[in-house]
Enzyme design. Structure first.
Site, short mmCIF file in Angstrom:
data_model
loop_
_atom_site.label_atom_id
_atom_site.label_comp_id
_atom_site.label_asym_id
_atom_site.label_seq_id
_atom_site.Cartn_x
_atom_site.Cartn_y
_atom_site.Cartn_z
N GLN A 63 79.12 -12.24 37.04
CA GLN A 63 78.21 -13.17 36.38
C GLN A 63 77.49 -12.56 35.19
O GLN A 63 76.80 -13.25 34.44
CB GLN A 63 77.17 -13.70 37.38
CG GLN A 63 76.19 -12.65 37.87
CD GLN A 63 75.28 -13.20 38.96
OE1 GLN A 63 75.67 -13.28 40.12
NE2 GLN A 63 74.07 -13.58 38.57
N CYS A 103 74.60 -16.99 39.90
CA CYS A 103 75.22 -16.53 41.15
C CYS A 103 75.61 -17.69 42.05
O CYS A 103 76.63 -17.64 42.73
CB CYS A 103 74.28 -15.58 41.89
SG CYS A 103 72.71 -16.35 42.40
N HIS A 116 69.26 -14.30 45.46
CA HIS A 116 70.65 -14.14 45.03
C HIS A 116 71.55 -14.87 46.03
O HIS A 116 71.19 -15.05 47.20
CB HIS A 116 71.01 -12.65 44.98
CG HIS A 116 72.36 -12.35 44.40
ND1 HIS A 116 72.79 -12.84 43.19
CD2 HIS A 116 73.40 -11.59 44.88
CE1 HIS A 116 74.01 -12.40 42.94
NE2 HIS A 116 74.40 -11.67 43.94
N ASN A 158 80.51 -10.28 46.35
CA ASN A 158 79.46 -10.41 45.34
C ASN A 158 80.06 -10.93 44.04
O ASN A 158 81.27 -11.09 43.93
CB ASN A 158 78.77 -9.06 45.13
CG ASN A 158 77.34 -9.22 44.63
OD1 ASN A 158 76.93 -10.28 44.20
ND2 ASN A 158 76.58 -8.14 44.69
#
Length: 455
Positions: free
Chosen positions: A76, A82, A375, A396
């Site tokens: 990102q 996110c 997040h 992630n």
């Protein structure tokens, strides 16, 4: 003349004195542990200088349940997208399995483009809804503090996808301003919307009605549209999707719209996902809606069901066992080793260097703004021993150079303390939990720490 004293310390005589400083210096210099710590800590991140190798050894990168995946790790970059990255990572897994693909990335900037336009309209409608509130009221100040943030929740993602569809990333790639949206673009859009909020409120004070102001809204959206279209480029209305699968067979789907692409090729119904939260301060088995948070006017509002962590754990594991990823909200920076990707309560030994150990509960961390979801990632694995989850594997969206090739290992103890949200398919959620959605909703201030917008 009357002197007004601003709020502040109880007693001005309680200053931090030079005598007190000298005493602290002497005590610090006499401590051998402190002297060793100030040699090893100052020039490295805490996570490196205080890394607990014994904790790392306890959690090998082995998982009894793991979703197979050979695709690339997304990044990102310097943006707060996110929530879009994590959700699209869930969708692309389904597509890669369906079409036997080596890799596929869906365009995050495509949804980002429409989110900015929708979010501008959402903000302006909130300004119109609050014209009679004082400018210093918490609601108005909150709206002005963050008029068009990058972050979001699953309901907002679903609203965008259901309205605009999705496209492959090569059809609508990144630009500098989508990858770095936290800087110039965020400031420009925020500044323009704040100024128009002032113009709307001033006009209302002079007698303009909501209907009068809503007629002016088109010109504001025209301005925002121009900024976003230049910064991110205009997205395609139709495109051709051509690709080769793992066995070398070529597939081609001609002249399709982004919405047709989503409906025909993505085997995932984004509306059939429920958002669970864990906020120990509030009553469990109640649904909550944060004030003013959303993007698409007219779409279902952002709604959460507050449940114990045992239910979040149960639903996340069911999803993984069934081969389906699920996104979750976490406190990203807490007790985290970026080099290894491990999130564990003792992975950074603060006690050894600073002689500190927190005793705050999860509820207290929320209350005092020490913790909360900031997040979004996605669960892609779990390691279970004797019926108990030992650790979780998460994907992630910070690129492959971070974590362990883009994947994080989360101990179940850390999961308990620092995971706050789970977005999971409804079929993995017990019926009595889903039934909560049929009852009255609790309204929550939009700046509440447990429901703040993750980036």
């Amino acid at each position: 003349m009357i002197n007004f004293i601003a709020k502040g310390p109880l007693n001005d005589s309680e200053e931090f004195s030079s005598l007190q400083l000298r005493s602290l210096d002497n005590e610090f210099n006499a401590d051998k542990t402190s002297n060793l710590a100030r040699i090893t800590v100052p020039d490295r991140p805490y996570a490196d200088a205080l890394h607990n190798i014994n904790v790392q050894k306890q959690h090998p990168l082995v998982f009894s349940h793991e979703l197979p995946f050979d695709g690339s790790i997304t990044d990102q970059m310097d943006s707060g997208r996110c929530w879009i990255f994590a959700a699209l990572n869930v969708l692309r897994r389904e597509m890669m399995n369906k079409y036997n693909l080596e890799d596929l990335e869906l365009s995050q900037s495509y949804l980002f483009y429409y989110d900015k336009l929708e979010r501008a309209n959402w903000f302006l409608e909130n300004i119109l809804a609050t014209l009679n509130l004082d400018i210093e009221s918490p609601d108005i100040q909150g709206l002005l503090n963050s008029p068009i943030p990058d972050g979001g929740h699953w309901n907002m993602f679903a609203a965008l996808v259901e309205k605009y569809g999705v496209v492959p990333k090569h059809i609508y790639p990144e630009t500098f301003h989508t990858s770095n949206s936290s800087a110039e673009l965020a400031d420009l859009l925020g500044s323009r919307l704040r100024e128009h909020a002032m113009i709307f409120r001033n006009a209302h004070a002079m007698g303009a009605t909501v209907e009068d102001l809503r007629k002016r809204k088109h010109d504001v959206l025209k301005e925002i549209h121009r900024i976003v279209s230049i910064s991110a480029k205009s997205p395609p209305e139709r495109f051709t999707w051509i690709f080769k699968d793992k066995v070398g067979k070529v597939h081609e789907f001609k002249d399709i719209t982004p919405l047709e692409f989503y409906k025909q090729h993505v085997d995932f119904d984004c509306t059939q996902v429920v958002a669970l939260i864990n906020d120990p301060r509030r009553e469990y088995m109640r649904s909550h809606q944060p004030d003013y948070i959303g993007n698409v006017v007219g779409a279902p509002r952002v709604t959460f069901i507050n449940v114990p962590m045992s239910i979040i754990r149960q639903c996340a594991l069911k999803s993984i066992e069934d081969g389906c990823s699920a996104t979750f909200g976490l406190d990203e920076s807490k007790l985290y080793s970026k080099a290894t990707g491990i999130r564990a309560l003792d992975i950074i030994d603060y006690e050894a260097a600073f002689d500190i150990k927190s005793s705050m509960s999860k509820a207290e961390r929320l209350q005092y703004k020490v913790g909360g979801a900031n997040h979004i990632m996605s669960f892609v694995g779990a390691h279970v021993e004797d019926g108990k989850v030992i650790r979780w594997k998460a994907e992630n969206s910070r690129g492959s150079a971070q974590d362990n090739n883009g994947y994080s290992t989360i101990t179940d103890e850390w999961f308990e303390e620092h995971v706050y949200q789970l977005n999971v398919k409804k079929n993995y959620v017990p019926k009595h939990v889903l039934d909560v959605l049929n009852h009255d909703v609790v309204s929550i201030p939009y700046d509440d720490y447990s429901l703040r917008i993750p980036y």
